[in-house]
Motif scaffolding. Sequence first.
Motif, mmCIF file in Angstrom:
data_model
loop_
_atom_site.group_PDB
_atom_site.id
_atom_site.type_symbol
_atom_site.label_atom_id
_atom_site.label_comp_id
_atom_site.label_asym_id
_atom_site.label_seq_id
_atom_site.Cartn_x
_atom_site.Cartn_y
_atom_site.Cartn_z
ATOM 1 N N ASN A 282 4.482 21.357 -25.896
ATOM 2 C CA ASN A 282 4.527 19.910 -26.001
ATOM 3 C C ASN A 282 4.560 19.430 -27.444
ATOM 4 O O ASN A 282 4.673 18.239 -27.697
ATOM 5 N N LYS A 330 -4.499 1.909 -25.415
ATOM 6 C CA LYS A 330 -3.101 2.136 -25.049
ATOM 7 C C LYS A 330 -2.600 3.447 -25.668
ATOM 8 O O LYS A 330 -1.871 4.216 -25.025
ATOM 9 N N SER A 333 -4.112 6.294 -23.755
ATOM 10 C CA SER A 333 -3.439 6.438 -22.463
ATOM 11 C C SER A 333 -2.094 7.129 -22.624
ATOM 12 O O SER A 333 -1.703 7.964 -21.789
ATOM 13 N N TYR A 334 -1.373 6.800 -23.701
ATOM 14 C CA TYR A 334 -0.079 7.433 -23.947
ATOM 15 C C TYR A 334 -0.251 8.933 -24.188
ATOM 16 O O TYR A 334 0.518 9.752 -23.666
ATOM 17 N N ARG A 336 -2.652 10.851 -23.092
ATOM 18 C CA ARG A 336 -2.982 11.480 -21.809
ATOM 19 C C ARG A 336 -1.746 11.631 -20.934
ATOM 20 O O ARG A 336 -1.598 12.632 -20.210
ATOM 21 N N SER A 337 -0.823 10.669 -21.005
ATOM 22 C CA SER A 337 0.387 10.730 -20.181
ATOM 23 C C SER A 337 1.279 11.902 -20.561
ATOM 24 O O SER A 337 2.126 12.332 -19.759
ATOM 25 N N LYS A 338 1.096 12.437 -21.763
ATOM 26 C CA LYS A 338 1.866 13.588 -22.233
ATOM 27 C C LYS A 338 1.149 14.909 -21.971
ATOM 28 O O LYS A 338 1.568 15.960 -22.457
ATOM 29 N N ASN A 339 0.047 14.828 -21.200
ATOM 30 C CA ASN A 339 -0.748 16.025 -20.858
ATOM 31 C C ASN A 339 -1.234 16.769 -22.093
ATOM 32 O O ASN A 339 -1.234 18.004 -22.149
#
Length: 347
Positions: A282, A330, A333-334, A336-339
């Motif tokens: 990633n 925000k 959260s972003y 976390r959305s990318k694992n």
Amino acid sequence: MESSYSPIISFKNISKEYSRNKVITKALDNISLDIEKGDIYGLIGSSGAGKSTLLRMINALEVPTSGKVFVKGIDINEISAKQLSMLRKDIGIIFQDFNLLESKNVFDNVAIPLILKHTPKNEISTRVAELLKFVGLEDKALSLPKELSGGQKQRVGIARALATNPSVLLCDEATSALDPNTTESILELLQRVNLELKVTIIFVTHTIRVIQKICNKVAILDGGKLIEHGRVIDVFSNPKSEIARTFVESVIPSRIPQGIIDELNNYHDYYKLIRIYFYAENATDDVIWQINNRLNVHTNVMFASVTEIQGLVLSIITLQITGNEEDYQKAASYIRSKNISYEEIQL
């Protein structure tokens, strides 16, 4: 590395107690652990942690006070002496101090397990020659141990341990008596043993760099207890215990230098510090760039370190995120959305 559903070695609720002068010492405390076929499994801890005691359970040199040890599905403490002897032939072992017979040459040292197995002489000659070539000592067959370096002696030990084609190899502090360069070469040889000969390796060490170099899984012991275990990449990227963090910090520095801390203490805008863990898969996604351009925050890399573990690049980045609380959430959260794993840091 190979893997199978059924573990090749399984510890079930293992405890070990010693009694001396009516004082009970608990060497192992309720340890459960599975080792799969093809693993290079590291057991790490400080002196007295119980790692060597646990290792010796595998070939029944130590017997648990309670719990069960299974090797290839067999409860090794419930079989006959003859069956145990047969099982031990499938388990090789190498030692910190080599354990070579000083009066025997290299060839004869390697041949010992085959002689004890009553292998025909012509087969012994062929097998020993194969092994010496594999460990890079084909020109040392007639040398005595006193004529060898420490690294060469350990190569003899490895060849001897492999003589009977074991499926499991136990390494008890096998590199602790060697200098760093020799250690590196022995670890590379053990990787070949694992990959080319399909041998499962259990490696006891007190050195986290050994774990980093060759192990795919690790168990951290302390005071006879199993503190953490799992894939090396997972334990290194997210150590949960203080002892694990101490071990990992020695090879992947993540503590913020004092000079940077002093600078941050004089910083008056609202900010938060986070520590992000990037794997190779990633890291190609430029998350930091995206945060700066898509969200109403400003980021500043305060500290970073990079290391390679089992062919994966692990980057640990300490990031200052400046903005209000809503915008910070925000950004979090972003991420976390990318694992991507991260943690907030308090100075």
